[in-house]
Design an enzyme around this catalytic site. Structure first.
Site, PDB file in Angstrom:
ATOM      1  CE  LYS A 136     -61.340  27.331  85.175  1.00 35.22           C
ATOM      2  NZ  LYS A 136     -61.157  28.309  84.079  1.00 35.22           N
TER       3      LYS A 136
ATOM      4  CD  GLU B 162     -62.146  26.929  81.040  1.00 31.67           C
ATOM      5  OE1 GLU B 162     -62.858  26.922  82.072  1.00 31.67           O
ATOM      6  OE2 GLU B 162     -61.246  27.761  80.849  1.00 31.67           O
TER       7      GLU B 162
ATOM      8  N   GLY C   8     -59.884  34.227  83.373  1.00 37.27           N
ATOM      9  CA  GLY C   8     -58.893  34.961  84.159  1.00 37.27           C
ATOM     10  C   GLY C   8     -57.511  34.365  83.973  1.00 37.27           C
TER      11      GLY C   8
ATOM     12  CE  LYS D  45     -57.365  26.058  85.970  1.00 38.51           C
ATOM     13  NZ  LYS D  45     -57.423  26.367  84.526  1.00 38.51           N
TER      14      LYS D  45
ATOM     15  CB  SER E 143     -60.387  29.095  88.582  1.00 41.82           C
ATOM     16  OG  SER E 143     -59.547  28.067  88.116  1.00 41.82           O
TER      17      SER E 143
ATOM     18  CG  ASP F 266     -59.195  29.213  78.213  1.00 41.95           C
ATOM     19  OD1 ASP F 266     -58.765  30.151  77.533  1.00 41.95           O
ATOM     20  OD2 ASP F 266     -58.816  29.024  79.395  1.00 41.95           O
TER      21      ASP F 266
ATOM     22  CG  ASP G 218     -59.867  24.923  82.551  1.00 43.68           C
ATOM     23  OD1 ASP G 218     -59.559  24.265  81.528  1.00 43.68           O
ATOM     24  OD2 ASP G 218     -59.504  26.101  82.732  1.00 43.68           O
TER      25      ASP G 218
ATOM     26  CE  LYS H  90     -58.483  32.364  80.462  1.00 40.18           C
ATOM     27  NZ  LYS H  90     -57.578  31.202  80.500  1.00 40.18           N
TER      28      LYS H  90
HETATM   29  O1  SMG Z   1     -57.627  34.395  87.219  1.00 38.34           O
HETATM   30  O2  SMG Z   1     -58.824  33.180  88.530  1.00 38.34           O
HETATM   31  C1  SMG Z   1     -58.015  33.319  87.623  1.00 38.34           C
HETATM   32  C2  SMG Z   1     -57.454  32.066  86.976  1.00 38.34           C
HETATM   33  C3  SMG Z   1     -58.493  31.296  86.297  1.00 38.34           C
HETATM   34  O3  SMG Z   1     -58.226  28.980  85.924  1.00 38.34           O
HETATM   35  C4  SMG Z   1     -57.950  30.089  85.563  1.00 38.34           C
HETATM   36  N1  SMG Z   1     -57.182  30.327  84.479  1.00 38.34           N
HETATM   37  O4  SMG Z   1     -57.201  27.950  81.837  1.00 38.34           O
HETATM   38  O5  SMG Z   1     -58.728  29.237  82.545  1.00 38.34           O
HETATM   39  C5  SMG Z   1     -57.574  28.805  82.619  1.00 38.34           C
HETATM   40  C6  SMG Z   1     -56.615  29.277  83.685  1.00 38.34           C
HETATM   41  C7  SMG Z   1     -55.371  29.769  83.090  1.00 38.34           C
HETATM   42  C8  SMG Z   1     -54.366  30.240  84.064  1.00 38.34           C
HETATM   43  S1  SMG Z   1     -53.017  29.254  84.073  1.00 38.34           S
HETATM   44  C9  SMG Z   1     -51.827  29.918  85.063  1.00 38.34           C
HETATM   45 MG    MG Z   2     -59.161  27.565  81.011  1.00 39.24          MG
END
Ligand code: SMG
Ligand code: MG
Length: 387
Positions: free
Chosen positions: A171, A223, A300, A173, A145, A248, A198, A272
């Site tokens: 992925k 996402e 994650g 953001k 991500s 999510d 996402d 998760k």
């Molecule tokens: O653990 O690689 C990881 C993070 C993956 O993008 C990630 N997590 O919305 O999926 C999600 C975000 C939430 C973390 S926000 C600090």
């Molecule tokens: Mg997410």
């Protein structure tokens, strides 16, 4: 798929320890709701009959991804969950669930205890967690991500790096102002790389036309485009989008997953353990999706090695057919708290460990050094140490 989450004989939890450690990130991680440059991690450690089990509470310092924070998690574990666990022996995960079901909400805090308890069960049985929960994979595909960057060129460099390391899915953001142009550039430069985006709930239905602009990039999924607590608007958006929606934040339980699928709010689910309250609910969501042919993947929360190892175990289940946000320890940390660290091989896969429990050792010296505070609860007393 066989599953065995009961104890051979009831386990008396002798101590519950909650420890805050701070780990610096190798670089800041920015999402639609903000940026972090270190992770305050809450580790949970249970002791029973000469054994221990480790879990992690994935709440953030601020209520941004969810309403839970490190502070709320410490409060509910200290005042409600730990006393419930210490009250009487536990015959297995179902029993722990019954004990904690009395309390509403606070899934991340609860998950920390479930994870530690399942690690304890697995160590007591001398088997890996993946075997206890019905995992069938020996290796799992890794994805990464990538946060919002100061410049598109920085993002493209990072995509290149992780593609060359073998990662199976990238992925990105996104948020308003960092979306269509960014994805267009990424797609132009990497025409065949599996890409997803996402939004962390950054859009509303009024953005539907704009989001349809993503349809031309062949994304695996978008996402959580809309509100964290919404299913109905997602169903409406999905009807007008070609790109599959993955939920999510909105999938808080197996019930929410069933309802989301019934109403067509998504076609893919991110699981998760922290978000849904631990293994029991995560397994139920997995089973629901598997029975309906809906792909799932493991999300994650920038976990330390302890949470990361639990994610690897979970992703060994047969329904986890898509690469998750499970990356190598070094994607986030110069040094992780487990040995060996989680590594991604040149084929972009992570090995599911075969050792008992988590299958990784916790590096106690390093954990001690990174500790900000420890609270320990036993049947007789509570002690608090702040370093
Ligand atoms: O653990 O690689 C990881 C993070 C993956 O993008 C990630 N997590 O919305 O999926 C999600 C975000 C939430 C973390 S926000 C600090
Ligand atoms: Mg997410």
């Amino acid at each position: 798929m066989s599953r065995d989450l009961s104890a051979a004989s009831p386990l008396r939890i002798e101590a519950v320890e909650i420890r805050r450690i701070r780990l610096p990130l190798t670089e800041p991680f920015e999402t639609s709701f903000g940026s972090v440059d270190s992770r305050l991690i809450v580790l949970v450690r249970l002791e029973a009959e000469g054994l221990e089990g480790w879990g992690e509470i994935v709440a953030g310092e601020q209520p941004l991804y969810s309403y839970e924070t490190v502070g709320t998690a410490l409060h509910v574990v200290r005042d409600f969950f730990a006393p419930a666990l210490l009250r009487a022996p536990l015959s297995g995960l179902d029993d722990l669930g019954l004990r904690l079901d009395a309390f509403r909400g606070h899934p991340m805090a609860r998950a920390g205890l479930e994870l530690a308890f399942v690690d304890l069960l697995a160590r007591a049985a001398g088997r890996p967690i993946s075997a206890l929960i019905g995992g069938t994979r020996e290796r799992i595909p890794a994805g990464v991500s990538l946060g919002i960057q100061p410049r598109i060129a920085d993002l493209l460099d990072r995509i290149e790096r992780y593609v060359s390391l073998g990662y199976r899915r990238i992925k990105l953001k996104i948020k308003p102002g960092w979306d269509l142009d960014v994805v267009a550039d990424a797609r132009r430069r990497f025409p065949s790389v599996p890409l997803s985006v996402d939004a962390n709930a950054a859009y509303t239905l009024a953005d539907a036309d704009h989001l349809r602009g993503l349809d031309r990039f062949g994304l695996m999924m978008i996402e959580q485009p809309l509100e964290h607590d919404d299913l109905v608007d997602h169903a409406q958006l999905q009807r007008s989008l070609e790109t599959t929606i993955c939920l999510d934040e909105s999938i808080v339980s197996a019930r929410a997953a069933r309802q989301a699928l019934d109403m067509g709010a998504c076609g893919i689910v991110n699981i998760k353990v922290g978000r849904v309250g631990g293994y029991s609910e995560a397994l139920a969501i997995h089973d629901t999706c598997l029975s309906r042919g809906i792909p799932v993947w493991c999300g994650g929360m920038l976990e330390s090695g302890v949470g990361r190892a639990h994610n690897v175990a979970l992703a060994s289940l047969p329904g986890f057919t898509l690469p998750g946000d499970i990356s190598a320890s070094r994607r986030y940390f110069a040094r992780d708290i487990i040995a060996p660290e989680v590594v991604v091989d040149a084929n972009g896969t992570v090995e599911v460990p075969r050792g008992a429990g988590l299958g990784f050792e916790v590096d106690r010296d390093y954990v001690e050094g990174a500790t900000e505070a420890v609270e320990r609860f036993t049947t007789r007393k509570a002690t608090v140490a702040v370093t």
